[in-house]
Enzyme design. Sequence first.
Site, PDB file in Angstrom:
ATOM      1  N   ASP A  82      -7.774  48.341  -5.688  1.00  0.00           N
ATOM      2  CA  ASP A  82      -8.823  48.549  -6.679  1.00  0.00           C
ATOM      3  C   ASP A  82     -10.186  48.602  -5.984  1.00  0.00           C
ATOM      4  O   ASP A  82     -10.478  47.780  -5.107  1.00  0.00           O
ATOM      5  CB  ASP A  82      -8.781  47.394  -7.687  1.00  0.00           C
ATOM      6  CG  ASP A  82      -9.804  47.537  -8.792  1.00  0.00           C
ATOM      7  OD1 ASP A  82      -9.690  48.500  -9.570  1.00  0.00           O
ATOM      8  OD2 ASP A  82     -10.712  46.690  -8.867  1.00  0.00           O
ATOM      9  N   GLU A 139      -8.193  53.379  -4.414  1.00  0.00           N
ATOM     10  CA  GLU A 139      -9.157  53.894  -5.383  1.00  0.00           C
ATOM     11  C   GLU A 139     -10.430  54.101  -4.559  1.00  0.00           C
ATOM     12  O   GLU A 139     -11.104  53.107  -4.215  1.00  0.00           O
ATOM     13  CB  GLU A 139      -9.387  52.907  -6.515  1.00  0.00           C
ATOM     14  CG  GLU A 139     -10.339  53.435  -7.566  1.00  0.00           C
ATOM     15  CD  GLU A 139     -10.590  52.430  -8.694  1.00  0.00           C
ATOM     16  OE1 GLU A 139     -10.655  52.857  -9.861  1.00  0.00           O
ATOM     17  OE2 GLU A 139     -10.734  51.232  -8.406  1.00  0.00           O
TER      18      GLU A 139
END
Length: 656
Positions: free
Chosen positions: A326, A362
Site C-alpha cells: 500500500d 501501489e
Amino acid sequence: MPNPLASSLGATLTASGTTFAVRSSSASGIELCLYDATGDRELRRLPMQRGADDVHSLTVPDARAGTRYGFRASGSYDPDHGLWFDPAKLLVDPYARELDRPFHYDPRLSAFGDDTADLVPKAIVTEPQSAQRQAPIFQAGGLIYEVAVRPFTMLHPEVPEQQRGTVAALAHPAVVAHLKRIGVSAIELMPITAWIDERHLPPLKLTNGWGYNPIALMALDPRLVPGGMTELRETVAALHAEGIGTILDLVFNHSGESDRFGATLSMRGLDNHIYYRHATDRPGELVNDTGTGNTIACDHPVVSQLILDSLRHFVLAAGIDGFRFDLGSVLGRDINGFNSDAVLLSEIRADPVLKDRVLIAEPWDIGPGGYQLGNFPAPFLEWNDRARDDLRRTWRGDSHTIGDLATALAGSSSIFSRNGGEQTRSVNFIAAHDGFTLMDLVSYAGKHNEANGEDNRDGHNENLSWNNGVEGATADAEVLGFRRRDVMALLSTLFATRGAIMLTAGDEGGRTQRGNNNAYCQDNAITWVDWSTLDETLIAHTASLSQIRARFDVFRDTTFFTGNGDVEWLRFDGQPMTTGDWESATADHLVMLLSTGDSVQNRRTRLAVVINRSHAPHPVQLPVRHGSGWQSLLPSATAGIGTIAARSVGFHVEIL
C-alpha cells in the site's frame, strides 16, 4: 547483508525460557510487563538491560508459550522535539506475532500520564511455526481477486455463521468453487494485520472495516483471524490445493499512531525518532507523505529490518505467495525522495526467502514526487491507475481516447519500457476497493458518501463515471439493462488487456456500495457482499472471459508487442487504422487482431477483440487469411452475422 539484530528482537523461546528484546536508542529505560492468562492482571514488571546496538533485553526462565506481555518506556516527554516517552503507556512489541485482543481507540491513548494497560492488547509469546515451502502460485497475466475478508463472507449463505467474516471462510468449498469458476489465479487479501480505528470514527459510531491503519505489522487481527497463524496457514494451504495463491496487502507506509495528537501504542512510545519520518531539523514535525498523519521511515536500517522480517514471517509461517504494498512509493523514499534503487527495495528483491514472491506496488503516495508509476524495479508489478482512468474515459464516451485504449490493451509499453523494460509489469484494473464499485461506476455520476459523516467531502471527486440516465438505485428496466451492458463491456475490456488483471470481490456480480467511493468506515451492509443479489448473468460472463484468457496464450505473454505479426489494429471495415483514425476525436470502435496459441485448436491462430463503445450496433469485417472464417466466443456481443452489438466487446477466433 542480513541485520544481526533480526533474530534477537521480539519474544524468542529458548531452552532457558523466553528472551524478550526491543530496540530503543532514546529511552532512558524499558520495562517488561507480564500478564496473567486473561491479559487483564499484571503479574510482574521487570527492568530490561540495555546492550549493544541499543537493544534492551531480558530472559525470563518461567515465561513459556502463551505468556502475555507488553513494554513501558521511560524518557523525556517532549513532542516538540519528537519525544513521546510516557511510562503510563503500555506499548505493543513491534515484533509481536500474536495479540490477545483487537485494538480499540480511546482518547486516553493520547493523553500523557493516563495508564492504558486496560486498553492495549497484550502480545503473546508464540511457538515458532512453519509452512511447507513451495514456489508461489500465480500465473503470469493471471486474475488477482481483491478480497476484504469480512465483507466478502459476512452474508455468504453457505458459510457457517460462526466462520463468516474470517480468513477460514475463504477455504469453504462454496467460496473456493466461486473462485475457480471465475478463474482466480490468486486472492489478494486487504489488510489482515492488527489495526485501530481513526480517532474521528468512534464519535460517529463508525469503525474502520478495511484495516489500512496498522499498529503491529506481524500480528494478525483477532477479529479476522481468530485462529491466528494456524488459521492463515491452513487457509493458504487449502487454496494452494485448488491452484489458487494468496497475496497479502500490507501497510508499511504509516501506522495507526497518526499525527502528534494520535495514540501512543507502540513505535511512537519506543523510539519515535527512528520509526517515523520528520521534517529536516524539526523532529517534532511528522512528515505526512501518506495523508494519515505520519510516514514510517522505511529507509532506517531498524525499520527496513522490521519490514523484511515481517515479510519473511508470513512466507515462512503461512506460505504466503506474495505481497501488495500500500502506498508503495514510501518504501523507496529517503531524504531526497523516491529512489528505485533504495536499499529496502533491493533487499526485498535479493532476499532468499522473498525474491521469488509476487511483489505488487501501489506506485504512489501524496508526498513530493510520490507518483512513480513505471519506476519500480523489476520484478515488481504495479497498479496501473493510468490504464484504469483511460479505460473509464473510453467507455464514458470521452473524445480522443482510442489511442489510450490501445495502449492499455497492449500493456502500457510507454510506461513500462521507459526504464529499459522488455515486458509489461502492469496490474490492470478498472475498479478497486478505493473508489466506486464497477456497477456504481455506471450508476452514479457523483459520489455519495453521506453515511461517512463528513458531509460528502471525503473521497475522490472525479471518478470518470456515468449513471446511464438515473442517479443511483432505480427500478427502470431499461436503465438497469444499460448498466448491465456497460459492466459487461468493462469486464470484457479488462480481460482483453495484456498483463495481470485485478477484480475486486463482488464486482463480477454487480455489487453496489450505494455510490460510496470511500467506504473504509462502513463495516455494514454498504460494503458486505450480498450474495443473494449478485447478477448471475454477469458472473457467467466473467467466467467466460476467464476461459478465453486461459485458452489463448497471448494473454499470458507479458512481453511487449512488436507489431511484426503479433498484433494489428484495424477499423471495423477490416482495414488498418490510419493516423487520422487514431487522431479522430469521435472514433468509437477498434479491432485488436492478435496472433496467439489456441489450446482448443492446438495450434497458432488469430484472435480478434472487437470493441464498440457506441450506442448502436455496427457491421464488422474481419479479414480471413488462413482459415474458413471466424467464430464468436461471446454471443452476447453479437447482434447478427458480421455485426457487433452496441456498447460491447466481442472475442472472435479464426477457425482453421
